[in-house]
Write a protein that holds these residues in place. Structure first.
Motif, PDB file in Angstrom:
ATOM      1  N   ALA A  56      -5.571 -44.631  20.670  1.00 33.64           N
ATOM      2  CA  ALA A  56      -5.899 -45.501  19.968  1.00 33.64           C
ATOM      3  C   ALA A  56      -6.839 -46.706  20.903  1.00 33.64           C
ATOM      4  N   GLY A  57      -7.636 -47.449  20.326  1.00 35.04           N
ATOM      5  CA  GLY A  57      -8.452 -48.259  21.206  1.00 35.04           C
ATOM      6  C   GLY A  57      -9.938 -47.958  20.983  1.00 35.04           C
ATOM      7  N   PRO A  58     -10.709 -48.914  21.434  1.00 39.46           N
ATOM      8  CA  PRO A  58     -11.975 -48.543  21.301  1.00 39.46           C
ATOM      9  C   PRO A  58     -12.885 -47.355  21.928  1.00 39.46           C
ATOM     10  N   ARG A  59     -12.105 -46.655  22.846  1.00 36.99           N
ATOM     11  CA  ARG A  59     -12.824 -45.415  23.403  1.00 36.99           C
ATOM     12  C   ARG A  59     -12.135 -44.342  23.238  1.00 36.99           C
ATOM     13  N   ALA A  60     -11.170 -44.356  22.306  1.00 34.48           N
ATOM     14  CA  ALA A  60     -10.528 -43.078  22.005  1.00 34.48           C
ATOM     15  C   ALA A  60     -11.236 -41.927  21.397  1.00 34.48           C
ATOM     16  N   HIS A  61     -12.349 -42.399  20.481  1.00 35.75           N
ATOM     17  CA  HIS A  61     -13.527 -41.397  19.841  1.00 35.75           C
ATOM     18  C   HIS A  61     -14.316 -40.892  21.091  1.00 35.75           C
ATOM     19  N   SER A  62     -14.512 -41.742  22.125  1.00 31.99           N
ATOM     20  CA  SER A  62     -15.395 -41.451  23.128  1.00 31.99           C
ATOM     21  C   SER A  62     -14.803 -40.470  24.013  1.00 31.99           C
ATOM     22  N   ALA A  93     -19.356 -29.798  11.070  1.00 30.93           N
ATOM     23  CA  ALA A  93     -20.617 -30.654  11.009  1.00 30.93           C
ATOM     24  C   ALA A  93     -20.541 -32.137  11.455  1.00 30.93           C
ATOM     25  N   LEU A  94     -19.423 -32.641  10.699  1.00 32.16           N
ATOM     26  CA  LEU A  94     -19.098 -34.026  10.614  1.00 32.16           C
ATOM     27  C   LEU A  94     -18.793 -34.340  12.008  1.00 32.16           C
ATOM     28  N   TRP A  95     -18.078 -33.696  12.923  1.00 38.15           N
ATOM     29  CA  TRP A  95     -17.537 -34.069  14.170  1.00 38.15           C
ATOM     30  C   TRP A  95     -18.778 -33.858  15.109  1.00 38.15           C
ATOM     31  N   GLU A  96     -19.635 -33.015  14.889  1.00 38.48           N
ATOM     32  CA  GLU A  96     -20.923 -32.882  15.733  1.00 38.48           C
ATOM     33  C   GLU A  96     -21.753 -34.055  15.561  1.00 38.48           C
ATOM     34  N   ARG A  97     -21.775 -34.692  14.249  1.00 36.36           N
ATOM     35  CA  ARG A  97     -22.547 -35.824  13.980  1.00 36.36           C
ATOM     36  C   ARG A  97     -21.907 -36.721  14.578  1.00 36.36           C
TER      37      ARG A  97
END
Length: 100
Positions: A56-62, A93-97
């Motif tokens: 969780a948090g602002p850098r989780a996706h990164s 494809a979504l993950w790559e975008r």
């Protein structure tokens, strides 16, 4: 009708994720309920067999995008990813975008 849901065609699985401090109590209660259910019911404890992470948090996706690589689904008859394959090609494809 009575409004009750129709019975399932096959076995139904219910996954319960509980806090480790409550797992022994939850397992004991599930076993007790299974014994008194009046129908076929099995309880399987998966302690130390599953591992989950919660980010969780602002850098989780990164963090995920730098750590995980998406595997392109194979398409029967040749070709790598792309349309026409399994249902996961759109997810890949979504993950790559999103990775950018």
């Amino acid at each position: 009708g009575s409004g009750a849901p129709a019975p399932a065609d096959g076995p139904t699985t219910l996954w319960l994720f509980v806090h480790p401090s409550f797992s022994a109590n939850a397992y004991a209660e599930a076993c007790r309920l299974s014994a008194t259910a009046g129908h076929a019911c099995a309880v399987k404890r998966l302690k130390d067999e599953l591992l989950t992470f919660e980010l969780a948090g602002p850098r989780a996706h990164s963090l995920l995008s730098r750590t995980l690589n998406v595997v392109q689904p194979s398409v029967p008859g040749g070709g790598g990813g792309g349309s026409g394959g399994g249902g996961s090609s759109g997810s890949a494809a979504l993950w790559e975008r999103l990775r950018g």
